[in-house]
Design a protein around this motif. Sequence first.
Motif, PDB file in Angstrom:
ATOM      1  N   ILE A 145       3.825   3.774 -12.015  1.00  0.00           N
ATOM      2  CA  ILE A 145       5.067   3.740 -10.490  1.00  0.00           C
ATOM      3  C   ILE A 145       3.917   3.978  -9.956  1.00  0.00           C
ATOM      4  CG2 ILE A 145       6.195   6.387 -10.853  1.00  0.00           C
ATOM      5  CD1 ILE A 145       7.851   2.311 -10.285  1.00  0.00           C
ATOM      6  N   PHE A 146       3.761   5.216  -9.802  1.00  0.00           N
ATOM      7  CA  PHE A 146       2.797   5.272  -8.467  1.00  0.00           C
ATOM      8  C   PHE A 146       1.824   4.084  -7.589  1.00  0.00           C
ATOM      9  CE2 PHE A 146      -0.899   6.979  -5.883  1.00  0.00           C
ATOM     10  CZ  PHE A 146      -0.090   7.840  -5.093  1.00  0.00           C
ATOM     11  N   SER A 147       1.521   3.427  -8.575  1.00  0.00           N
ATOM     12  CA  SER A 147       0.414   1.984  -8.677  1.00  0.00           C
ATOM     13  C   SER A 147       1.920   1.310  -7.399  1.00  0.00           C
ATOM     14  CB  SER A 147       0.106   1.247  -9.744  1.00  0.00           C
ATOM     15  OG  SER A 147      -0.679   2.396 -10.276  1.00  0.00           O
ATOM     16  N   ILE A 148       2.914   1.186  -7.723  1.00  0.00           N
ATOM     17  CA  ILE A 148       3.965   0.535  -6.662  1.00  0.00           C
ATOM     18  C   ILE A 148       3.742   0.619  -5.569  1.00  0.00           C
ATOM     19  CG2 ILE A 148       5.954  -0.103  -6.633  1.00  0.00           C
ATOM     20  CD1 ILE A 148       5.030  -1.679  -8.787  1.00  0.00           C
ATOM     21  N   TRP A 149       4.049   2.081  -5.269  1.00  0.00           N
ATOM     22  CA  TRP A 149       4.127   3.088  -4.068  1.00  0.00           C
ATOM     23  C   TRP A 149       2.697   3.113  -3.585  1.00  0.00           C
ATOM     24  CZ3 TRP A 149       8.529   4.793  -2.327  1.00  0.00           C
ATOM     25  CH2 TRP A 149       9.080   4.459  -2.940  1.00  0.00           C
ATOM     26  N   TYR A 150       1.686   3.312  -4.334  1.00  0.00           N
ATOM     27  CA  TYR A 150       0.567   2.808  -3.346  1.00  0.00           C
ATOM     28  C   TYR A 150      -0.194   1.822  -3.080  1.00  0.00           C
ATOM     29  CZ  TYR A 150      -4.722   1.421  -3.616  1.00  0.00           C
ATOM     30  OH  TYR A 150      -5.341   1.566  -2.812  1.00  0.00           O
ATOM     31  N   ALA A 151       0.957   0.347  -3.313  1.00  0.00           N
ATOM     32  CA  ALA A 151       0.823  -0.848  -2.563  1.00  0.00           C
ATOM     33  C   ALA A 151       1.429  -0.889  -1.173  1.00  0.00           C
ATOM     34  CB  ALA A 151       1.367  -2.293  -3.595  1.00  0.00           C
ATOM     35  N   LEU A 152       2.973  -0.457  -2.166  1.00  0.00           N
ATOM     36  CA  LEU A 152       3.874  -0.039  -0.984  1.00  0.00           C
ATOM     37  C   LEU A 152       3.486   0.295   0.352  1.00  0.00           C
ATOM     38  CD1 LEU A 152       6.916   0.099  -2.478  1.00  0.00           C
ATOM     39  CD2 LEU A 152       6.108  -1.636  -1.707  1.00  0.00           C
ATOM     40  N   ILE A 153       2.439   1.704  -0.191  1.00  0.00           N
ATOM     41  CA  ILE A 153       2.116   2.462   1.563  1.00  0.00           C
ATOM     42  C   ILE A 153       1.455   1.622   1.935  1.00  0.00           C
ATOM     43  CG2 ILE A 153       0.616   4.112   2.024  1.00  0.00           C
ATOM     44  CD1 ILE A 153       1.964   5.365  -0.260  1.00  0.00           C
ATOM     45  N   LYS A 154      -0.109   0.842   1.129  1.00  0.00           N
ATOM     46  CA  LYS A 154      -0.960   0.064   1.564  1.00  0.00           C
ATOM     47  C   LYS A 154       0.002  -1.115   2.663  1.00  0.00           C
ATOM     48  CE  LYS A 154      -4.211  -0.351  -1.117  1.00  0.00           C
ATOM     49  NZ  LYS A 154      -4.754  -1.268  -2.099  1.00  0.00           N
ATOM     50  N   CYS A 155       0.712  -2.097   1.881  1.00  0.00           N
ATOM     51  CA  CYS A 155       1.300  -2.605   2.617  1.00  0.00           C
ATOM     52  C   CYS A 155       2.131  -2.139   4.960  1.00  0.00           C
ATOM     53  CB  CYS A 155       2.475  -3.233   2.032  1.00  0.00           C
ATOM     54  SG  CYS A 155       2.122  -4.580   0.659  1.00  0.00           S
ATOM     55  N   SER A 156       2.030  -0.685   4.418  1.00  0.00           N
ATOM     56  CA  SER A 156       2.788   0.024   5.623  1.00  0.00           C
ATOM     57  C   SER A 156       1.825  -0.198   6.790  1.00  0.00           C
ATOM     58  CB  SER A 156       3.791   1.001   5.223  1.00  0.00           C
ATOM     59  OG  SER A 156       4.758   0.166   4.548  1.00  0.00           O
ATOM     60  N   VAL A 157       0.958   0.258   6.261  1.00  0.00           N
ATOM     61  CA  VAL A 157      -0.743   0.490   6.773  1.00  0.00           C
ATOM     62  C   VAL A 157      -1.218  -0.222   7.848  1.00  0.00           C
ATOM     63  CG1 VAL A 157      -2.768   1.941   7.258  1.00  0.00           C
ATOM     64  CG2 VAL A 157      -1.001   3.453   5.934  1.00  0.00           C
ATOM     65  N   PHE A 158      -1.296  -1.859   6.336  1.00  0.00           N
ATOM     66  CA  PHE A 158      -1.958  -2.992   7.303  1.00  0.00           C
ATOM     67  C   PHE A 158      -1.275  -3.682   7.708  1.00  0.00           C
ATOM     68  CE2 PHE A 158      -4.222  -2.639   2.355  1.00  0.00           C
ATOM     69  CZ  PHE A 158      -4.767  -2.343   3.214  1.00  0.00           C
TER      70      PHE A 158
END
Length: 246
Positions: free
Chosen positions: A183-196
Amino acid sequence: MKFFEFIGRYFILMGKVFSRPEKSRIFRNRVVFELESLGVNSIGIAAIISVFMGAVVTLQMSINLESPFIPQYLIGYATREVMILEFSSTVVALILAGKVGSNIASEIGTMRITEQIDALEVMGINSANYLILPKIFATVFFFPFLGMMSILIGCVGGYAIAILTGIMNPEDYIIGLKSDFKIFSIWYALIKCSVFAFIITSISGMYGFYARGNSLEVGRASTKAVVVSSITILIFDLILTQLLLL
């Protein structure tokens, strides 16, 4: 020297952008408008690219992993990991830097050269806050939804190509999608989306805000905004991967 000038102007502008909005009702209305303009209008391109990318990854993996010693479910697993860890955040962000970033830079740049921003400041309005902050809020809020949609559509694209071409067993593909899910992979992707999203909007807004001259200069500002946003996204992709996954 230009690099330090860029950094200085960027942080000075962000100081103005993140001051408290004077009228919260107007701010909310602008955020809703930007959600549709920058977020909802980007769904189509993100969906089309994601479905084809999911299909291509599945197809290429199926062609290159023909060994009987490699189970087919790993193709579904690899497609899922590619979509979650890199494509649906970084590659989609690079594509949106071209679409959304150029849109923001040209819109604000046009307002600058036609003296609309000067008119706002004469009326006592914080033009940086009024023009850029709603865009940042809208993209940082909406881009993670685009990322999640991209992941789902990409996985569906891979499943569709497995059925249409018969290159692999669709049941094995589904098993691979479910295999060893973190599940952390999803959080990782979401964090990157917000930062980008923040990077694209703030940098593009800055280039538009400081545009000078004529419409030709607005075009150059838009191009620079896309290039600098893309490079910054790649740098932060490396930094965030180092911080979050290692």
